[in-house]
Design a protein around this motif. Structure first.
Motif, mmCIF file in Angstrom:
data_model
loop_
_atom_site.group_PDB
_atom_site.id
_atom_site.type_symbol
_atom_site.label_atom_id
_atom_site.label_comp_id
_atom_site.label_asym_id
_atom_site.label_seq_id
_atom_site.Cartn_x
_atom_site.Cartn_y
_atom_site.Cartn_z
ATOM 1 N N ASP A 134 0.815 -1.008 0.206
ATOM 2 C CA ASP A 134 -0.204 -0.013 0.044
ATOM 3 C C ASP A 134 0.919 1.194 0.237
ATOM 4 O O ASP A 134 1.447 1.745 1.179
ATOM 5 C CB ASP A 134 -0.883 -0.074 1.257
ATOM 6 N N ASP A 136 0.539 4.600 -0.989
ATOM 7 C CA ASP A 136 0.124 5.970 -0.550
ATOM 8 C C ASP A 136 0.487 6.242 0.896
ATOM 9 O O ASP A 136 1.246 7.144 0.937
ATOM 10 C CB ASP A 136 -1.278 6.113 -0.767
ATOM 11 N N GLU A 140 3.658 9.064 1.884
ATOM 12 C CA GLU A 140 3.239 10.177 2.747
ATOM 13 C C GLU A 140 3.906 10.091 4.070
ATOM 14 O O GLU A 140 4.637 11.267 4.477
ATOM 15 C CB GLU A 140 1.685 9.943 3.272
ATOM 16 N N TYR A 161 -0.498 -0.108 -8.997
ATOM 17 C CA TYR A 161 -1.137 0.286 -7.896
ATOM 18 C C TYR A 161 -1.998 1.617 -8.040
ATOM 19 O O TYR A 161 -1.427 2.775 -8.603
ATOM 20 C CB TYR A 161 0.153 0.576 -6.691
ATOM 21 N N ARG A 162 -3.050 1.709 -7.717
ATOM 22 C CA ARG A 162 -4.049 2.673 -7.888
ATOM 23 C C ARG A 162 -3.710 3.807 -6.693
ATOM 24 O O ARG A 162 -4.190 3.691 -5.532
ATOM 25 C CB ARG A 162 -5.448 2.576 -8.041
ATOM 26 N N SER A 163 -3.188 5.027 -7.104
ATOM 27 C CA SER A 163 -2.629 5.902 -6.071
ATOM 28 C C SER A 163 -3.601 7.118 -6.093
ATOM 29 O O SER A 163 -4.030 7.709 -6.938
ATOM 30 C CB SER A 163 -1.394 6.536 -6.520
ATOM 31 N N LYS A 164 -4.453 7.126 -4.639
ATOM 32 C CA LYS A 164 -5.480 7.998 -4.303
ATOM 33 C C LYS A 164 -4.322 9.424 -4.451
ATOM 34 O O LYS A 164 -5.028 10.576 -4.919
ATOM 35 C CB LYS A 164 -5.926 8.232 -3.055
ATOM 36 N N ALA A 165 -3.362 9.675 -3.985
ATOM 37 C CA ALA A 165 -2.642 10.626 -4.080
ATOM 38 C C ALA A 165 -2.028 11.149 -5.238
ATOM 39 O O ALA A 165 -1.777 12.352 -5.291
ATOM 40 C CB ALA A 165 -1.216 10.459 -3.120
ATOM 41 N N SER A 166 -2.330 10.437 -6.316
ATOM 42 C CA SER A 166 -2.221 10.998 -7.820
ATOM 43 C C SER A 166 -3.334 10.819 -8.348
ATOM 44 O O SER A 166 -3.472 10.630 -9.530
ATOM 45 C CB SER A 166 -1.194 9.771 -8.375
ATOM 46 N N ILE A 176 6.997 4.288 -8.330
ATOM 47 C CA ILE A 176 6.289 5.261 -7.387
ATOM 48 C C ILE A 176 7.283 5.725 -6.201
ATOM 49 O O ILE A 176 7.032 6.877 -6.078
ATOM 50 C CB ILE A 176 4.967 4.337 -6.580
ATOM 51 N N TRP A 281 -7.289 -1.420 -4.937
ATOM 52 C CA TRP A 281 -6.036 -0.359 -5.386
ATOM 53 C C TRP A 281 -4.874 -1.320 -5.936
ATOM 54 O O TRP A 281 -4.000 -0.536 -6.136
ATOM 55 C CB TRP A 281 -5.781 0.477 -4.328
#
Ligand SMILES: *Cc1c(COP(=O)(O)O)cnc(C)c1O
Length: 375
Positions: A134, A136, A140, A161-166, A176, A281
């Motif tokens: 994980d 993100d 962070e 990876y599906r990044s919420k931050a991106s 990443i 994600w």
């Protein structure tokens, strides 16, 4: 015996290898090395990587590239190969171990805070058995604590990876963090027999990595050294195979995912056996078809491996936690919370035949035999 792994080498591997021999380019000076570095970096949307002789050397080279120094600490999961700890130790740094998240067996990001100290310098998430860690929360945490992130991406060529931050974008594992290390060992999704690569978007990291794997020769003055490096160079022969393999990465990933889906469907019908969780994600590449047994079955992975072997199915055990390795005692920093999930995974986990040469009927056979030996 159904083998646990077999590579597919029936693309351009033979042709490119013969080119090396015919052109007498067999050392690391040959043209396939640069081509492989460019193609592999390019696949990830990054500049050319730094090819090295194996994945263990790639971790060490990447850590040097990130500026790791003696006395620094590297936060890593306990559930990984010893290469991760060795690489840090060889640079004079101390591995600090965190436990895993039980669904994916990847680093428990909730323990990063507890693992941090004034000596922390690098966080090393390991993407396990094809599934992304994980990232993100890792990024962070690293940003807030001014640490670098090295992804050990040895098991996730092609995973995303599906990044919420991106903004919800799907990012390639290995593109990443501040740097990533890959392995091309014979059982990895892209193989060169033995081999590895350091990738990064940061030209300074790449330059330091390139220097380290080539004895820290100085470009402007040969045979003059201001830092200690190693000869971790990849040969043109290895790179030739790598270029041919990389041409087929999409096909390899599709194969892995196809057989992964078949296993998932069939194993769902066997009580007490679970596969790795695929988070919404994460897009796993199923490097290995790993399972964990529910203790209520009353058998552990060692016993299951024995029974499967007797019925003609080869398996491999899970990682034994680094915290429990005799060779590392006194050389690592442990957290008070302990490593129960790593220990559980080691005790109850193994992986099933996962080669590129699987077929649907072989998957059926493996699952039938698994069902039979659990009865
Ligand atoms: C395979 C692997 C390595 C080491 O790669 P080698 O090429 O065998 O040295 C490192 N980390 C992980 C997670 C691996 O699976």
């Amino acid at each position: 015996m159904i083998p646990v792994n077999e590579p597919l080498l029936d693309g351009n591997e033979r042709r490119y290898l013969l080119e090396c021999v015919d052109q007498q380019w067999i050392s690391s000076g040959g043209p396939f090395v640069q081509r492989f570095e460019r193609d592999f970096g390019g696949y990830l949307g990054l500049p050319p990587g730094v090819a090295v002789c194996n994945g263990t050397a790639a971790i060490e080279t990447a850590l040097f590239g990130l500026g790791l120094r003696p006395g620094d600490e590297v936060i890593m999961p306990s559930f990984t190969i010893i290469s991760c700890a060795l690489a840090a130790l060889r640079l004079g740094a101390t591995p600090v171990l965190v436990d895993i998240e039980p669904g994916t067996w990847c680093m428990d990001v909730d323990q990063l805070e507890a693992a941090a100290s004034p000596s922390s310098r690098v966080v090393m998430p390991v993407h396990v058995y094809g599934h992304p860690a994980d990232m993100d929360p890792v990024m962070e945490f690293a940003k807030a604590s001014k640490l670098s992130v090295l992804e050990d991406a040895a098991e996730v060529h092609g995973a995303e990876y599906r990044s919420k931050a991106s903004g919800g974008k799907w990012l390639h594992c290995g593109a990443i963090g501040h740097a990533a290390s890959f392995s091309f060992y014979a059982n990895k999704i892209v193989t060169t027999g033995e081999g590895g690569m350091v990738v990064s978007a940061d030209p300074d990291v790449l330059a330091r990595a390139r220097s380290y794997q080539n004895l820290c020769f100085r470009p402007e003055r040969r045979f003059y050294h201001t830092e200690l490096g190693y000869n971790f160079r990849m040969t043109n022969l290895q790179a030739a195979i790598g270029v041919a393999q990389l041409e087929r990465i999409d096909e390899f990933v599709a194969l892995k995912r196809r057989f992964g889906a078949m296993y998932r469907e069939r194993l769902a019908g066997i009580p007490g056996v679970r596969m790795q969780t695929e988070h919404p994600w994460g897009r796993t590449v199923y490097w290995m078809y790993a399972i964990e047994l529910d203790p209520s079955l009353g058998i552990d992975a060692e016993e299951l491996a024995r029974r499967l072997k007797d019925s003609g199915v080869e398996t491999r055990p899970f990682f034994m936690g680094l915290h429990a390795q005799p060779a590392l005692q006194g050389k690592i920093r442990l957290l008070g919370a302990g490593y129960q999930r790593t220990e559980h995974a080691y005790r109850y986990g193994l992986y099933l035949p996962s080669g590129m040469t699987l077929t649907e009927s072989l998957v059926d056979e493996v699952c039938d035999r698994l069902r039979a030996v659990l009865r």
